[in-house]
Write a protein that holds these residues in place. Structure first.
Motif, short mmCIF file in Angstrom:
data_model
loop_
_atom_site.label_atom_id
_atom_site.label_comp_id
_atom_site.label_asym_id
_atom_site.label_seq_id
_atom_site.Cartn_x
_atom_site.Cartn_y
_atom_site.Cartn_z
N TYR A 119 0.83 -1.21 0.00
CA TYR A 119 0.00 0.00 0.00
C TYR A 119 0.87 1.26 0.00
CZ TYR A 119 -3.88 -3.11 1.41
OH TYR A 119 -4.82 -4.10 1.48
N LYS A 120 1.90 1.27 0.79
CA LYS A 120 2.78 2.44 0.83
C LYS A 120 3.40 2.70 -0.53
CE LYS A 120 4.06 2.27 5.76
NZ LYS A 120 5.14 1.97 6.73
N LEU A 121 3.83 1.62 -1.20
CA LEU A 121 4.45 1.78 -2.51
C LEU A 121 3.43 2.18 -3.59
CD1 LEU A 121 6.83 -1.31 -2.40
CD2 LEU A 121 7.55 1.09 -2.43
N THR B 178 -3.53 -0.01 -6.83
CA THR B 178 -3.55 -1.34 -6.24
C THR B 178 -4.55 -2.18 -7.02
OG1 THR B 178 -3.07 -0.47 -4.03
CG2 THR B 178 -4.04 -2.67 -4.16
N PRO B 179 -4.11 -3.34 -7.57
CA PRO B 179 -5.06 -4.20 -8.27
C PRO B 179 -6.19 -4.65 -7.35
CG PRO B 179 -2.80 -4.87 -8.72
CD PRO B 179 -2.74 -3.86 -7.62
N ARG C 53 -10.18 3.24 -8.28
CA ARG C 53 -9.29 3.18 -7.12
C ARG C 53 -10.00 2.58 -5.91
NH1 ARG C 53 -5.61 7.39 -6.97
NH2 ARG C 53 -4.91 6.44 -5.01
N LEU C 54 -9.20 2.04 -4.99
CA LEU C 54 -9.73 1.62 -3.70
C LEU C 54 -10.39 2.81 -3.00
CD1 LEU C 54 -6.82 -0.65 -2.48
CD2 LEU C 54 -9.21 -1.37 -2.67
N SER D 71 -6.17 3.30 1.95
CA SER D 71 -6.24 4.76 1.86
C SER D 71 -5.46 5.44 2.97
CB SER D 71 -7.71 5.22 1.89
OG SER D 71 -8.30 4.93 3.15
N ARG D 72 -5.16 4.71 4.04
CA ARG D 72 -4.40 5.30 5.14
C ARG D 72 -2.97 5.65 4.75
NH1 ARG D 72 -5.91 1.16 10.13
NH2 ARG D 72 -8.18 1.13 9.80
#
Length: 487
Positions: A174-176, A226-227, A448-449, A456-457
């Motif tokens: 997630y960070k990447l 993110t897939p 997107r998510l 999202s955080r």
């Protein structure tokens, strides 16, 4: 006569495949007309993708293992003799091959978190999402074959700790994918010659128990970033992980009665994770054997069964259950079989009956899993199968099916020819694809998510600072709260 279309749930379908000879129907590669031996050919995978898109399937869900099934009799001979998921090629390239000849079909590729560091894997995900134009999903698995860990030179973690590692793995991903590059980081300023604004590309500074990833993501953002996130963990700990991360959850209940229990467990876990219980789609494993009439379908199933490999089914289930089934009598009840590898599989079967009131035995398991593994078999004419599918969905509250095949791509072609038109006639199956990414096709809420998802955080929030302020330090050091990862 079909029921009124009011309040009838739409049914979703995936094709469940694997880049190998024998996936979940060992022995059936010998069946006349089966094309599994062409698994090494690009043209074969293009044909599978085109059939699935013709049938408006959500995706091809591509399974994978790293390792071999070597628990049965303590060696890999049975797996090799029956080609049970070995040889097996990498699944990720299949998404690109299939996307090249389709416009809408999604591709869910399986990859295990213990076997590839998240830094290069994030690049793999971005590449797939770029090349498929946002039609890729990732089935997150923690691995269960001991042979995989042995060949990777690592010790096998306890069941629940595998999910602890997976949670941190997801944090890095997630960070990447979500937090390293801002949406407007790529500026394409031909006058200055600047491709990107480096002040909008951030080092993630991750230092955890399992991973150290200080730098930036080395891909620009893809359509979905993110897939779509698939997951198939159905143990208590697996459900917690799925409820935290997954958008599509795969379960393998042998009956509609257990499916109802399993679906409720997943919905409850989503609520416990602070999510809408219907924010994730739930697909059940199933196999459809059909033809124009009931008689032809039953004859087809009987003929297919004659090619099923008992040895292959024992090898497969020994791997799934983590116990050498050669040590048990075929008439032993499943409750006698102790397994630590896939807790949910034992729970699903041992708490279900065979339909005649008896407890499941090993013989029942092998008969059930001879074709399409442990999911239910829907056998009959188009109208009969459609009735069974509707009843299963209405009773269980699942969203659709991951369709295993008896023969490939013949089983999928039969579904497209016979079942899809019948479901469409009843108003319970889509007539056309929506435009957009796989995520948008599934949920209709964009590429997107959403902000409610844990990913999202990790998105950058607030004013931005020069990356040069902390470049090379290996961690994010924002000035004056210029960069804020809300974690």
């Amino acid at each position: 006569m079909s029921k009124s279309n009011s309040k009838r749930k739409q049914i979703s379908l995936n094709a469940f495949e694997m880049n190998c000879v024998a996936h979940l129907s060992p022995g059936l590669w010998r069946y006349p007309g089966d094309k599994a031996l062409r698994y090494k050919d690009i043209e074969y995978w293009q044909e599978v993708a085109q059939i699935a898109e013709k049938g408006l399937f959500d995706a091809i869900f591509i399974a994978d293992v790293i390792g071999v099934y070597d628990i049965y009799r303590g060696n890999d001979m049975g797996a090799l003799q029956t080609a049970l998921q070995v040889p097996v090629n990498d699944p990720t390239q299949l998404a690109i091959i299939g996307a090249s000849v389709t416009k809408h079909l999604g591709f869910g590729v399986t990859a295990g978190v213990p076997f590839e560091h998240p830094f290069p894997f994030a690049r793999r995900l971005s590449t797939l999402d770029h090349l498929t134009k946002g039609r890729v999903g990732w089935n997150i698995v923690t691995g269960y074959l001991p042979s995989a860990n042995k060949n990777m030179g690592s010790s096998e973690l306890p069941h629940d700790e595998r999910y602890e590692l997976a949670d941190e793995y997801m944090e890095v991903i997630y960070k990447l994918l979500e937090g390293s590059w801002e949406d407007d980081a790529v500026i394409l300023d031909s006058k200055s010659g600047h491709f990107a604004d480096p002040t909008k590309i951030h080092h993630i500074g991750h230092h955890g128990k399992y991973f150290d990833v200080p730098g930036i993501h080395i891909c620009e953002p893809s359509i979905q970033r993110t897939p779509v996130l698939f997951q198939a963990g159905n143990s208590v700990r697996g459900r917690k992980f799925a409820a935290t991360h997954a958008e599509a959850i795969f379960i393998a209940p042998p009956t509609k009665e257990y499916a109802k229990v399993a679906v409720k467990q997943v919905r409850d876990a989503l609520i416990a994770a602070g999510r809408d219980p219907y924010s994730a789609k739930i697909y059940c494993l199933a196999t459809i054997i059909t033809d124009s009439t009931e008689e032809l379908a039953e004859a087809k199933y009987k003929d297919l069964l004659s090619y099923a490999s008992t040895q292959g089914a024992l090898v497969l289930n020994s791997g799934w259950l983590g116990v050498d089934l050669s040590r048990y009598d075929l008439d032993d009840p499943l409750s006698n079989i102790k397994s630590n590898a896939i807790v949910a599989q034992v729970e699903a079967l041992s708490n279900s009956t065979t339909g005649d009131g008896r407890e499941w035995t090993l013989r029942d398991l092998i008969k059930l899993t001879g074709i399409g593994c442990q999911g239910p078999k829907f056998i009959g004419s188009p109208a009969q199968v459609a009735d069974m599918l509707e009843d299963f969905i209405a009773y269980s509250d699942a969203d659709g099916f991951n369709l295993a095949y008896a023969t490939t791509p013949g089983t999928f072609a039969d579904v497209v020819e016979f079942i899809v038109p019948e479901l469409q006639r009843r108003g319970v199956y889509k007539e056309a694809y929506s435009e957009g990414s796989l995520r948008h096709k599934l949920f209709g809420k964009g590429d997107r998510l959403g902000h409610e998802h844990i990913a999202s955080r990790y998105r950058v929030n607030g004013a931005k600072s020069s990356i040069n302020d902390y470049a090379g330090t290996g961690r994010i050091k924002p000035k004056k709260k210029d960069i804020d990862y809300v974690i």
